[in-house]
Design an enzyme around this catalytic site. Structure first.
Site, PDB file in Angstrom:
ATOM      1  CD1 TRP A  13      39.095 -21.768  60.910  1.00 63.97           C
ATOM      2  CD2 TRP A  13      37.498 -22.400  59.494  1.00 63.97           C
ATOM      3  NE1 TRP A  13      39.495 -22.960  60.358  1.00 63.97           N
ATOM      4  CE2 TRP A  13      38.522 -23.371  59.473  1.00 63.97           C
ATOM      5  CE3 TRP A  13      36.397 -22.594  58.656  1.00 63.97           C
ATOM      6  CZ2 TRP A  13      38.471 -24.518  58.674  1.00 63.97           C
ATOM      7  CZ3 TRP A  13      36.354 -23.726  57.857  1.00 63.97           C
ATOM      8  CH2 TRP A  13      37.376 -24.676  57.871  1.00 63.97           C
ATOM      9  CG  ASP A  14      39.334 -22.138  66.028  1.00 62.17           C
ATOM     10  OD1 ASP A  14      40.046 -23.107  66.322  1.00 62.17           O
ATOM     11  OD2 ASP A  14      39.785 -21.132  65.453  1.00 62.17           O
ATOM     12  CD  GLU A  41      45.509 -22.978  58.500  1.00 63.65           C
ATOM     13  OE1 GLU A  41      46.592 -22.489  58.856  1.00 63.65           O
ATOM     14  OE2 GLU A  41      44.592 -23.244  59.284  1.00 63.65           O
TER      15      GLU A  41
END
Length: 773
Positions: free
Chosen positions: A608-609, A747
């Site tokens: 998702w950078d 995460e």
């Protein structure tokens, strides 16, 4: 007239203004030897005296006195309590011994006085005439006394010495505290000042303090070592430099330095990081900054990555067949080795390195290395290499390899190769997995070079590289004796010359890279021939590359005055953004990977950078943002299918993707410690779909690209909204919607404490963004 930026000079005392090293050395030697003999007699051990030259420079020079005592004693395995600064010289503490040394030093100093360097005083006088402020910064608590005895105290407007450091609790060198404090007392910023030092810790402090210029004086220490540790310039005496020369540095040198990332010494432990930071590329391909003659090893990793080239292969792990889709390390086109006489090919980095410089020019996108090395037979060779990945033509790269025999005449062989036997081996924790992705198709000689054709073993992407070479003696073209060497997946052209002492010979290697993924290219092999036909020389490729980078920097450069470090950092980040994705991405169907085009970490997957990358492109290169969003749009059907498979509506983008639209995150992971398998819940990071929505909205808001919105953006956004409407469930007990079974962007939190339910409920980030969406 003084430069507007150059306003102050801060000088170390000993070795720069005065010469008291001899007196210091005598005092240290006297104190330490008395103490060491006492310890040896008491413990019945061998007395090894203090070495006034070696031990002084390594453990004492440039440091606050007590730090010097502690550093030397610990080198001998002696650990004493620190004590108090007021300790008696007879007390067996760090401070006691330091005070004993100081007492001896003052006796000798009062008797003999300090030596004063006339050239330094002449330089100071010239500075003061021009209105430049002068300060002295020294670790010595005797600084005031030394200035008085030398009758030079009147020249300094600021004095930061050991006594001041103790009062203000300043840290010793290589911390820049004393220099920064001196600049403040002069009413100046570090970027407006020059630091002049003769010690390693001193030039390190100047560099760490981000000063406008750190000038090293090579009296006791070699200039090369001072340069390696942070000096910008080095002289052997202040008579060799003038105020005008320093003005030139501030006006031109700092600007040039802001465009270059430079390493002045070889450090094998740091080399892989340096290879990443000095990578070259153009959005289509990235190439790590390893020395051209190195193969993969613990210290080096040559890597070439082409956007969109992945390969999914299986490995047996813990009794299960696990598939991984890897970003492929493509053939090594840079490999260029040399051998002297009948010797084997050996890297100069495995010889004795006499000097070394590794530089990335951010402005021009060129990587250079210069080194002088000596082999086991005493033969000294100068190597200079240059390399570009053309920003003008993304399919074109070039190497210029210069070799100069310094003290011998002999035959030299230069082996220029295309190596398709490389594997994916850059990430240690992946090494137990299958890493062979390339299968040879064909290879051979051409009229003026070689070619190599490989394909990825499962995805069947074709990768074709062609290289043409030429050799020169200066500007004169020469014809070496040529032979060829090859094995399956590897081909090399060997050029042999009779080399004369102090004569430079150059190999120019121009390389084309094409794949079956290239838009509008039906035959990658034929495309390579056409690409190379338009490239005449290294200088030709370099010149067009510089022009292309100039157009890019005109749009994106950020100028930061007065802060050298931040200026370089800003440009380094911008440079790497444009290596990872450039205007060439308009014709490339690939997302931006977690490590760009620089390596294999995270398997080169797309996460998702974009959420923190696209805002940069939106404002400067919207065509790049559009291309990266089109990568998402082309995988919209895959996101719809992924949502259906999980019982949702609309489009749910995978946490990890690669060339296709599939979820690349493993569903289970293996624990090698106990041999067990467990679920990999990181694929439940559904917020990647929010990122795709947000990036689309932000791009349109920044660029007003309504055409993209109408033709592509709305469709993605609506289907993502449908997904979030379907994943949110009404909870009657609280009268609100809830979202369960997700993993937040931290995460780490995979489950709520005390439950066995996969994922967590009502993650703050996910819920807030879903409401906004």
């Amino acid at each position: 007239m003084a430069s507007k930026k150059f306003k102050g000079v801060i000088l170390d005392l000993d070795g720069v203004v005065t010469g008291t090293a001899r007196v210091h050395g005598l005092a240290w030697e006297s104190m330490f030897n008395d103490y060491l003999k006492k310890v040896a007699d008491r413990d019945g051990t061998l007395f090894v005296p203090f070495d006034r030259e070696k031990d002084y420079l390594e453990y004492v020079d440039g440091k606050p006195r007590m730090d010097g005592v502690k550093s030397f004693l610990e080198s001998r395995g002696i650990h004493l309590p620190f004590g108090d600064f007021s300790d008696s010289p007879k007390k067996e503490t760090i401070c006691g011994l330091g005070n004993r040394k100081n007492k001896d030093f003052q006796k000798v100093l009062q008797k003999e006085g300090p030596d004063v360097f006339g050239s330094t005083i002449a330089f100071i006088k010239d500075c003061k005439k021009r209105g430049i402020k002068i300060g002295v910064a020294s670790s010595s608590q005797n600084c005031k006394l030394i200035l008085k005895l030398g009758r030079i105290e009147k020249f300094f407007e600021s004095r930061v010495c050991g006594i001041v450091s103790r009062e203000l609790k300043l840290k010793g060198k290589p911390d820049p505290d004393i220099f920064v404090t001196s600049a403040k007392r002069l009413g100046l910023k570090p970027g407006e000042c020059v630091v002049i030092e003769d010690a390693i810790s001193g030039v390190q402090a100047g560099r760490n303090g981000n000063f406008g210029l750190t000038l090293g004086i090579a009296r006791e220490i070699e200039g090369e070592i001072l340069l390696q540790n942070g000096a910008d310039l080095v002289v052997s005496d202040m008579a060799e430099i003038s105020v005008d020369m320093i003005n030139t540095w501030f006006e031109d040198g700092i600007e040039a330095d802001g465009w270059n990332l430079t390493y002045k010494a070889f450090d094998p432990d740091d080399e892989k990081l340096r290879e990443t930071l000095t990578a070259i590329g153009n959005g289509y391909m990235g190439n790590r900054g390893n020395y051209e003659g190195e193969n993969a090893s613990d210290a080096h990793y040559p890597g070439t990555y082409i956007a969109g080239v992945y390969n999914r292969i299986a490995t047996m792990v813990g009794g299960k067949r696990i598939y991984n889709n890897d970003f492929v390390n493509c053939p090594n086109w840079t490999l260029t080795e040399f051998a002297i006489g009948r010797s084997d090919y050996i890297s100069p980095l495995k010889m004795k390195i006499l000097s070394y410089r590794h530089n990335l020019n951010l402005k021009e996108g060129e990587l250079t290395r210069t080194m002088v090395c000596k082999d086991g037979l005493g033969r000294i060779t100068l190597i200079h290499s240059r390399r570009v990945a053309s920003m003008a033509d993304p399919h074109l790269c070039a190497v210029k390899f210069d070799i100069t025999p310094v003290n011998y005449n002999d035959t030299i062989r230069i082996r220029s190769a295309l190596d398709g036997t490389v594997i994916n081996d850059n990430v240690p924790r992946y090494r137990q997995l299958n890493a062979i992705h390339l299968s040879p198709v064909s290879q051979g000689k051409t009229k003026n070079g070689i070619y190599l054709h490989v394909q990825t073993s499962r995805s069947k992407y074709q990768v074709v590289m062609r290289a043409k070479t030429a050799m020169y003696n200066g500007d004169k073209s020469i014809r070496p004796t040529k032979t060829f060497s090859q094995k399956r997946g590897y081909i090399a052209e060997i050029c042999t010359i009779d080399a004369c002492c102090n004569t430079t010979y150059s190999l120019e290697k121009l390389v084309s890279l094409h794949t079956s993924l290239d838009q509008g290219v039906k035959n990658p092999a034929a495309a390579g021939i056409q690409t190379l036909s338009g490239a005449r020389s290294y200088q030709d490729v370099y010149r067009l590359n510089v022009r292309a980078w100039a157009r890019i920097w005109k749009k994106t450069d950020i100028r930061i005055d007065g802060d050298r470090l931040m200026q370089k950092v800003a440009r380094l980040h911008a440079y790497h953004m444009l290596v990872a994705a450039s205007p060439h991405n308009q014709t490339i169907d690939a997302g931006i990977t977690a490590r760009g085009l620089h390596g294999e970490a995270y398997r080169g997957h797309v996460f998702w950078d974009e959420i923190y990358i696209l805002p940069y492109y939106n404002l400067r290169f919207p065509e790049i943002s559009r291309a990266l969003l089109m990568y998402r749009y082309r995988r919209l059907n895959g996101a719809r299918q992924y949502a259906r498979e999980n019982g949702y509506q609309g489009a749910m983008y995978p946490w990890q993707t690669a060339d296709g639209g599939d979820e690349e995150t493993q569903s289970v992971h293996y624990n090698p410690k106990d041999g067990s398998w467990g679920p990999d819940l990181s694929r439940r990071q559904r917020h990647v779909s929010i990122a795709v929505f947000y990036n689309t909205w932000r791009y349109v808001a920044d660029t007003d690209d309504r055409k993209f919105l109408n033709e592509y953006g709305v469709e993605m956004m609506l289907d993502i909204a449908r997904f979030w409407a379907s994943i949110a469930k009404w909870d009657e007990s609280i009268g609100k919607y809830t979202i369960e079974g997700v993993m937040g962007p931290d995460e780490f939190h995979e489950q709520l404490p005390g439950t066995d339910t996969d994922g967590i409920k009502d993650n703050a980030y996910t819920n807030i963004m879903a409401v906004w969406l």
